[in-house]
Motif scaffolding. Structure first.
Motif, PDB file in Angstrom:
ATOM      1  N   LEU A 289       0.849  -1.192   0.000  1.00 42.40           N
ATOM      2  CA  LEU A 289       0.000   0.000   0.000  1.00 42.40           C
ATOM      3  C   LEU A 289       0.883   1.239   0.000  1.00 42.40           C
ATOM      4  N   LYS A 290       0.654   2.132  -0.945  1.00 46.77           N
ATOM      5  CA  LYS A 290       1.435   3.365  -1.019  1.00 46.77           C
ATOM      6  C   LYS A 290       0.764   4.440  -0.174  1.00 46.77           C
ATOM      7  N   HIS A 291       1.478   4.917   0.844  1.00 49.11           N
ATOM      8  CA  HIS A 291       0.939   5.901   1.772  1.00 49.11           C
ATOM      9  C   HIS A 291       1.533   7.264   1.462  1.00 49.11           C
ATOM     10  N   PRO A 292       0.728   8.354   1.543  1.00 49.65           N
ATOM     11  CA  PRO A 292       1.236   9.678   1.188  1.00 49.65           C
ATOM     12  C   PRO A 292       2.180  10.297   2.206  1.00 49.65           C
ATOM     13  N   ASP A 293       2.222   9.775   3.425  1.00 49.36           N
ATOM     14  CA  ASP A 293       3.110  10.327   4.447  1.00 49.36           C
ATOM     15  C   ASP A 293       3.471   9.199   5.416  1.00 49.36           C
ATOM     16  N   ILE A 294       4.357   9.494   6.373  1.00 52.77           N
ATOM     17  CA  ILE A 294       4.821   8.478   7.307  1.00 52.77           C
ATOM     18  C   ILE A 294       3.688   7.987   8.197  1.00 52.77           C
ATOM     19  N   VAL A 295       3.547   6.679   8.294  1.00 53.58           N
ATOM     20  CA  VAL A 295       2.525   6.059   9.139  1.00 53.58           C
ATOM     21  C   VAL A 295       2.994   6.092  10.589  1.00 53.58           C
ATOM     22  N   GLN A 296       2.137   6.612  11.472  1.00 54.14           N
ATOM     23  CA  GLN A 296       2.476   6.679  12.884  1.00 54.14           C
ATOM     24  C   GLN A 296       1.872   5.541  13.696  1.00 54.14           C
ATOM     25  N   SER A 297       0.796   4.957  13.208  1.00 50.81           N
ATOM     26  CA  SER A 297       0.212   3.792  13.865  1.00 50.81           C
ATOM     27  C   SER A 297      -0.750   3.108  12.903  1.00 50.81           C
ATOM     28  N   LEU A 298      -1.007   1.835  13.151  1.00 51.15           N
ATOM     29  CA  LEU A 298      -1.948   1.097  12.318  1.00 51.15           C
ATOM     30  C   LEU A 298      -2.647   0.036  13.155  1.00 51.15           C
TER      31      LEU A 298
ATOM     32  N   MET B  98      -9.442  -5.083   6.613  1.00 53.98           N
ATOM     33  CA  MET B  98      -9.196  -3.648   6.489  1.00 53.98           C
ATOM     34  C   MET B  98      -8.168  -3.190   7.522  1.00 53.98           C
ATOM     35  N   LEU B  99      -7.453  -2.136   7.165  1.00 54.15           N
ATOM     36  CA  LEU B  99      -6.477  -1.508   8.051  1.00 54.15           C
ATOM     37  C   LEU B  99      -6.879  -0.055   8.279  1.00 54.15           C
ATOM     38  N   VAL B 100      -6.603   0.462   9.471  1.00 57.95           N
ATOM     39  CA  VAL B 100      -6.757   1.885   9.711  1.00 57.95           C
ATOM     40  C   VAL B 100      -5.391   2.436  10.099  1.00 57.95           C
ATOM     41  N   THR B 101      -5.047   3.603   9.568  1.00 56.51           N
ATOM     42  CA  THR B 101      -3.744   4.202   9.852  1.00 56.51           C
ATOM     43  C   THR B 101      -3.904   5.648  10.284  1.00 56.51           C
ATOM     44  N   THR B 102      -2.984   6.087  11.145  1.00 60.16           N
ATOM     45  CA  THR B 102      -2.815   7.515  11.398  1.00 60.16           C
ATOM     46  C   THR B 102      -1.475   7.910  10.794  1.00 60.16           C
ATOM     47  N   SER B 103      -1.373   9.164  10.402  1.00 59.90           N
ATOM     48  CA  SER B 103      -0.216   9.584   9.636  1.00 59.90           C
ATOM     49  C   SER B 103       0.286  10.939  10.100  1.00 59.90           C
ATOM     50  N   ARG B 104       1.513  11.234   9.719  1.00 59.06           N
ATOM     51  CA  ARG B 104       2.099  12.524  10.054  1.00 59.06           C
ATOM     52  C   ARG B 104       1.351  13.687   9.417  1.00 59.06           C
ATOM     53  N   ASP B 105       0.589  13.426   8.356  1.00 59.17           N
ATOM     54  CA  ASP B 105      -0.192  14.491   7.725  1.00 59.17           C
ATOM     55  C   ASP B 105      -1.515  14.745   8.450  1.00 59.17           C
ATOM     56  N   LYS B 106      -1.687  14.117   9.647  1.00 61.26           N
ATOM     57  CA  LYS B 106      -2.853  14.320  10.511  1.00 61.26           C
ATOM     58  C   LYS B 106      -4.153  13.823   9.881  1.00 61.26           C
ATOM     59  N   LYS B 107      -4.040  12.761   9.096  1.00 60.57           N
ATOM     60  CA  LYS B 107      -5.233  12.157   8.504  1.00 60.57           C
ATOM     61  C   LYS B 107      -5.361  10.704   8.938  1.00 60.57           C
ATOM     62  N   ILE B 108      -6.609  10.271   9.078  1.00 58.31           N
ATOM     63  CA  ILE B 108      -6.921   8.889   9.408  1.00 58.31           C
ATOM     64  C   ILE B 108      -7.448   8.223   8.146  1.00 58.31           C
ATOM     65  N   ARG B 109      -6.874   7.092   7.789  1.00 57.02           N
ATOM     66  CA  ARG B 109      -7.287   6.395   6.571  1.00 57.02           C
ATOM     67  C   ARG B 109      -7.688   4.966   6.891  1.00 57.02           C
ATOM     68  N   VAL B 110      -8.786   4.546   6.293  1.00 49.71           N
ATOM     69  CA  VAL B 110      -9.230   3.156   6.380  1.00 49.71           C
ATOM     70  C   VAL B 110      -8.945   2.516   5.030  1.00 49.71           C
ATOM     71  N   TRP B 111      -8.148   1.437   5.052  1.00 48.77           N
ATOM     72  CA  TRP B 111      -7.691   0.810   3.812  1.00 48.77           C
ATOM     73  C   TRP B 111      -8.417  -0.506   3.560  1.00 48.77           C
TER      74      TRP B 111
ATOM     75  N   GLU C 172      -6.054  17.953  15.622  1.00 50.00           N
ATOM     76  CA  GLU C 172      -5.072  18.988  15.310  1.00 50.00           C
ATOM     77  C   GLU C 172      -3.763  18.752  16.055  1.00 50.00           C
ATOM     78  N   GLY C 173      -3.854  18.102  17.224  1.00 48.68           N
ATOM     79  CA  GLY C 173      -2.650  17.861  18.015  1.00 48.68           C
ATOM     80  C   GLY C 173      -1.958  16.588  17.570  1.00 48.68           C
ATOM     81  N   SER C 174      -1.169  16.009  18.506  1.00 51.58           N
ATOM     82  CA  SER C 174      -0.443  14.792  18.195  1.00 51.58           C
ATOM     83  C   SER C 174      -1.413  13.643  17.965  1.00 51.58           C
ATOM     84  N   GLN C 175      -1.007  12.700  17.116  1.00 46.89           N
ATOM     85  CA  GLN C 175      -1.872  11.594  16.746  1.00 46.89           C
ATOM     86  C   GLN C 175      -1.851  10.514  17.809  1.00 46.89           C
ATOM     87  N   GLU C 176      -3.017   9.964  18.089  1.00 46.03           N
ATOM     88  CA  GLU C 176      -3.121   8.826  18.991  1.00 46.03           C
ATOM     89  C   GLU C 176      -3.235   7.554  18.163  1.00 46.03           C
TER      90      GLU C 176
END
Length: 211
Positions: A155-164, A172-185, A200-204
């Motif tokens: 899977l090509k991610h647009p930014d660094i994955v911080q958790s999955l 399905m996978l869910v990821t949080t990213s340095r770009d502050k977006k949550i994606r369900v794959w 807006e703050g740090s990602q959990e």
């Protein structure tokens, strides 16, 4: 305010109580490396935590029966090689109370080479024991067939994955990213099924995804 009332919570008299010290684990040096995850994992025999170590990536395995203060010097498991997830088994009768500088018999059962940068996240599929997801600084998430040692999906991610996190069915996978977006794959389609703005703050770390 006529006609309005607040329903009393049925939990208003419930209070938490911490476990006695002799049933806790003390002197844990959990990693503060920004790239290391803050995950604590457990099974019926062991507790695993990411350990403070030069270069990051090392982890400690703590037998559940060895409660109390952990020795000041313990045998941490070696850190993962650059860009290469490794699959290890805990040695039989492993204990923290040893003079060894590192655990015996910790040679990787399997090595998976394919990422071009450091691997920061690994997580087994909950519904298929031989499927492992790994996220790297190369902006990819690879899905490995552990038995074959290959990664049939990437899977090509647009930014660094911080958790999955996987959903319960492992589809399905869910990821949080340095770009502050949550994606369900949708891993079968190799693309996001949904994308949302995060905090807006740090990602959990995501607690999971339904489905």
């Amino acid at each position: 305010m006529s006609g309005r009332f607040v329903r009393a919570s049925k939990y208003r008299h419930v209070f938490g109580k911490s476990t006695r010290k002799e049933f806790c684990y003390d002197n844990l040096r959990i990693s503060r490396n920004a790239w290391d995850t803050n995950l604590i994992k457990a099974n019926p025999e062991y507790l695993s935590v990411n350990w403070e170590a030069s270069g990051g990536g090392a982890f400690a395995v703590i037998p559940l029966g060895e409660k109390g203060k952990v020795p000041d010097v313990i045998p941490p498991f070696p850190r993962t090689h650059f860009g290469r997830p490794r699959y290890r088994l805990v040695p039989r009768d492993f204990t923290l109370f040893t003079d060894a500088e590192e655990p015996a018999d910790v040679s990787p059962v399997a090595k998976f080479g394919g990422h071009s940068r450091k691997v920061g996240q690994v997580l087994f599929n909950p519904a298929a024991e031989n499927i492992l997801a790994s996220a790297s600084g190369d902006l990819t998430i690879k899905l490995w067939d552990v038995n074959a040692g290959t990664a049939p999906l990437s899977l090509k991610h647009p930014d660094i994955v911080q958790s999955l996190s996987w959903n319960a069915s492992g589809s399905m996978l869910v990821t949080t990213s340095r770009d502050k977006k949550i994606r369900v794959w949708d891993v079968r389609q190799e693309k996001p099924a949904a994308e949302h703005a995060g905090h807006e703050g740090s990602q959990e770390q995501p607690c999971g995804v339904a489905g």
